[in-house]
Design an enzyme around this catalytic site. Structure first.
Site, short mmCIF file in Angstrom:
data_model
loop_
_atom_site.label_atom_id
_atom_site.label_comp_id
_atom_site.label_asym_id
_atom_site.label_seq_id
_atom_site.Cartn_x
_atom_site.Cartn_y
_atom_site.Cartn_z
N HIS A 53 -6.87 59.38 40.69
CA HIS A 53 -6.20 60.65 40.92
C HIS A 53 -4.88 60.40 41.63
O HIS A 53 -4.67 59.36 42.27
CB HIS A 53 -7.07 61.61 41.75
CG HIS A 53 -7.07 61.31 43.21
ND1 HIS A 53 -6.12 61.80 44.08
CD2 HIS A 53 -7.91 60.56 43.97
CE1 HIS A 53 -6.37 61.39 45.30
NE2 HIS A 53 -7.44 60.63 45.28
N CYS A 54 -3.96 61.34 41.50
CA CYS A 54 -2.73 61.36 42.29
C CYS A 54 -2.63 62.77 42.88
O CYS A 54 -3.66 63.41 43.12
CB CYS A 54 -1.52 60.98 41.45
SG CYS A 54 -1.32 61.94 39.93
N GLU A 55 -1.43 63.26 43.13
CA GLU A 55 -1.33 64.58 43.75
C GLU A 55 -1.81 65.67 42.81
O GLU A 55 -2.57 66.56 43.21
CB GLU A 55 0.12 64.83 44.17
CG GLU A 55 0.32 66.10 44.96
CD GLU A 55 -0.34 66.05 46.33
OE1 GLU A 55 -0.65 67.13 46.86
OE2 GLU A 55 -0.58 64.94 46.85
#
Length: 841
Positions: A293-295
């Site tokens: 995941h990222c933001e």
């Protein structure tokens, strides 16, 4: 008839009588033959491997629908409804305008091209699903594949008609087979025939976690709720290890992250952490899953997931993988955070700590800035003083040397004048002799002439003119008084600031905290023979971070340390930590301080609780004294007030709290509580400590005044009665010293006493091992064991003291001495002999 194909070919869906877990069975699918061919169609429709033609799409209404029992995170309406399949939508569908622009920027496209140089089509299809080798049977192509022997014209003609509606309509659905080259590929074909949508990357089993529709159809997305169930262990019987990879930048990660997530923002970080030392499940029946995941899980997270799959593929023969089960958290950290507000508390704590750290650093910068200005002023003042001193020395030297020249001049002048005067006298005598000799030549008488000649000869013989040296006694040269300051000028021009000693490096591994002593060890980064001594500074603190400027105690200093090791002894550890730093000094200047280190100083610290003491005791923090008039004087004051005023004695009883202990200041918070003390009464002249012992090993010492007649030292539960004395209940243990008529020394518990036939020490050390059920008393000076109680403590313990006629001083903040620890290991006889006093509490 069923169509077969890999999961990476979204135009083909395997229909099996056995439905995938959590999905409803699918009916045979019809092919969409009416959609016209065109560039957009070829762009959105995945191509087969080896440059095959685009594959037909499915009708929108035939998308798989989950059954009602499916998890809520991926639940859909039970009635089939038209919808756009993931592979039929643009990659930017559903994005905001700003995000769509970001994804489509040339920079991102350039990064994609750098990640997969020269293979834009294959790399795009690589992660839709593990691609099927060419030997696996597939559907009948809609047009003939161009071969290597086809010419450009023929290939162009084929491409121009391959997508026409008429030709597509003429094709009959069927199965094109090719002989399988290995049993492994045949097994893959069988697996694909069963379920093409839910198999993990190595085709060994279906995906475990329920997935949701995401932006990239080639990836598997999970919801924040699903990730929460994984993190809380609801899948622990199926998952041996779950790795949450946070692909955001480190500053984003530090501001808040999912608990347990690892920060791998770069591709090399992923390779080093996941591929160089792969995570292998010890239980073959369990899985290792990786969640990216990222933001927002729009760019960085999915891109890193694809990168791991590509590198993992390159390390194995198809279809084996280290990590066959990869997921992407839909919505990224932003969505997870919004659904789980408890993460806000961790972020708030992180921000508070960071703000506190920044404030401390700002204070340090301001302090440093002020010091720079002050020290610069001092340095300029010292420079002026040094040059003024240098000018003074040169001026003195100039005057001295000029005086020397003048003295030499005077000496030579005097010598030459003396020689000149002598020569003048000799010349005058010589002229007289010459005149006499000339006159003698005129004498005619030989006898007289002979006599005159004899006289002249004798006069010449003794004449001074013949004894004079006609060479000057001194030279007129003054070259020996000349100076040449060339070398000195070079030295002055080479004058620089003194070399400041470098900061020492503290060897934390060699530092030792024991027996209320701290042994420090350090070294210089490089050998420096001009070091004269070291300065060690230390101060107490309750913060384990870097040293602070505000609210801290001042630095204590130990100067003129010649060695690179020093032991601070006799310390009282009444704080949790201690900051230490070292400074090197030469003959003229001190260097920079070393990076400060923070050492933990564990010790048991308590004070005497005046609110729990007998009225006849005067109590301070670490001192208690028996006062024979304590209670009576208060009663007299109370009675006099009641008699004079006639008011209710209950209302006036609190006035005795205004009378403070003689050893206590009037503004002491403990003094105001004296009048309300009714914890102990009668002959239980007892005071307790204000800190309970609930675990661990602790040590403190007690010293009695020489005129002390009777006192007890020990521990007790909180339930000690108002009139109970230490050692006379089953919840208290102590040693008792009585010096009233004859000296007695005994150990007491549960109203039983054992006489100790040993000298009474000046100081008594108390060692309490709560977890080990041991209470020992030592001679604090010699560390000789006096007595040991062995029991099982079931309630928190309070240090207890009972005194009659005299005073006691308590020393806290002490570590358990090493000698006591050694004796505790070897002591096995004395404690066993006291079994009659030891009951299980």
């Amino acid at each position: 008839m069923f169509l077969r194909g890999g999961r990476g070919l979204p135009g083909l869906v395997a229909v099996s009588p056995l439905a995938s877990p959590g999905t409803a069975p699918l009916t045979p699918l019809a092919l969409d033959r009416t959609e016209p061919a065109g560039p957009d169609r070829h762009r959105d429709t995945p191509r087969r491997r080896h440059g095959g033609p685009p594959l037909p799409r499915l009708w929108h209404s035939l998308a798989p629908q989950p059954v009602a029992s499916r998890d809520s995170v991926c639940s859909q309406p039970t009635e089939p409804s038209p919808q756009v399949l993931p592979w039929q939508s643009d990659s930017t569908q559903g994005m905001t305008q700003g995000m769509e622009t970001l994804v489509a920027t040339p920079v991102i496209e350039k990064e994609k091209a750098m990640l997969h140089p020269g293979k834009p089509d294959e790399c795009r299809q690589l992660f839709r699903t593990p691609s099927v080798p060419g030997s696996v049977p597939g559907p009948v192509p809609k047009r003939r594949l161009p071969s290597d022997r086809d010419g450009p014209t023929e290939a162009k003609r084929q491409r121009s008609v391959a997508g026409s509606p008429q030709q597509e309509a003429s094709l009959e659905p069927g199965v094109w087979r090719e002989p399988c080259g290995s049993a492994q590929l045949q097994e893959i074909e069988n697996l694909l025939a069963k379920d093409t949508q839910e198999l993990i990357g190595d085709f060994s089993k279906p995906y475990l976690l329920p997935t949701v529709e995401g932006q990239d159809p080639s990836l598997k997305y999970i919801s924040p709720d699903t990730l929460e169930t994984v993190l809380t262990g609801r899948y622990s019987s199926f998952i041996e290890r779950s790795v949450v990879v946070d692909c955001r930048y480190p500053y984003e990660y530090q501001c808040g992250h999912i608990k347990g997530a690892v920060n791998l923002p770069l591709q090399r970080d992923v390779e080093e952490s996941l591929l160089e030392l792969p995570i292998v499940a010890q239980d073959a029946g369990k899985r290792v899953i990786v969640i990216f995941h990222c933001e927002f899980s729009v760019e960085r997270g999915p891109k890193m997931c694809k990168f791991l799959r590509e590198r993992d593929r390159s390390c194995h023969s198809y279809p084996q993988l280290h990590y066959p089960e990869l997921y992407v958290l839909k919505g990224g950290y932003r969505e997870f955070f919004s659904q789980f507000p408890e993460t806000l508390q961790r972020i708030v704590s992180t921000l508070v700590n960071k703000n506190d750290e920044i404030r401390n650093f700002i204070d340090m910068l301001n302090h440093t800035l002020s010091n720079v200005q002050v020290n610069s002023f001092h340095a300029i003042s010292e420079l002026n003083e040094e040059f003024d001193g240098l000018y003074s020395v040169l001026h003195e030297m100039k005057e001295s040397m000029a005086n020397t020249i003048q003295q030499e001049e005077a000496r030579k002048i005097q010598a030459l004048q003396d020689q000149l005067r002598q020569c003048s006298c000799a010349l005058e005598n010589s002229e007289e002799l010459l005149e006499l000799a000339v006159r003698s030549l005129d004498i005619k008488d030989p006898v007289e002439l002979l006599e005159a000649a004899r006289l002249i000869k004798d006069s010449v013989t003794v004449a001074s003119a013949f004894r004079l040296s006609l060479k000057p006694k001194v030279s007129d040269s003054m070259t020996h008084m000349m100076v040449d300051f060339t070398l000195e000028k070079q030295m002055l021009q080479a004058v620089k600031f003194l070399p400041v000693p470098k900061a020492p490096e503290i060897d934390v591994a060699a530092c030792l905290v024991a027996d209320n002593c701290i042994t420090m060890s350090w070294r210089m980064p490089e050998e420096d023979s001009r070091i004269d001594h070291f300065v060690l500074e230390y101060r107490k603190t309750n913060f384990d971070g870097p040293p602070r400027l505000k609210g801290e105690q001042r630095w204590e200093l130990v100067d003129y340390i010649k060695a690179t090791q020093y032991t601070l002894s006799g310390l009282k550890f009444d704080t949790k930590y201690m900051n230490l730093r070292v400074q090197a000094c030469n003959k003229a200047v001190a260097g920079e301080y070393s990076d400060p280190v923070t050492l933990e100083t564990k010790a048991f610290v308590f004070s005497l609780d005046s609110t729990s003491s007998h009225l006849n005791l005067k109590v301070e923090d670490t001192y208690v004294e028996w006062d024979s008039t304590g209670g009576k004087s208060q009663e007299k004051i109370k009675g006099k007030e009641n008699k004079n005023t006639g008011q209710n004695p209950l209302l006036k009883s609190n006035r005795r709290s205004n009378t403070a202990s003689p050893k206590r200041s009037t503004n002491s918070p403990r003094a105001s509580a004296r009048g309300s003390r009714d914890r102990f009464a009668g002959e239980s002249y007892t005071v307790l400590g204000d800190t309970a012992i609930e675990s661990g090993q602790h040590y403190w010492e007690v010293r009695a005044q020489k005129d002390c007649k009777s006192y007890s030292v020990g521990v007790t539960y909180r339930n000690l009665g108002k009139f109970d004395q230490l050692g006379k209940t089953n919840s208290s243990w102590c040693i008792h010293i009585n010096s009233w008529l004859q000296a007695t020394f005994s150990a007491k518990h549960n109203n039983k006493a054992k006489t100790l036939d040993i000298p009474i020490p000046d100081r008594i050390g108390v060692y309490c091992d709560f977890d080990g059920g041991q209470l020992s008393f030592y001679n604090a000076s010699s560390k000789a064991l006096l007595h040991t109680f062995r029991t099982k403590f079931t309630q928190p313990l309070l240090p207890g003291f009972m005194i009659w006629f005299g005073g006691l001083t308590v020393t806290t903040g002490l570590q358990v001495p090493s000698a006591v620890k050694t004796l505790q290991k070897s002591e096995n006889g004395l404690g066993g002999s006291t079994s009659s006093l030891n009951n299980v509490a």
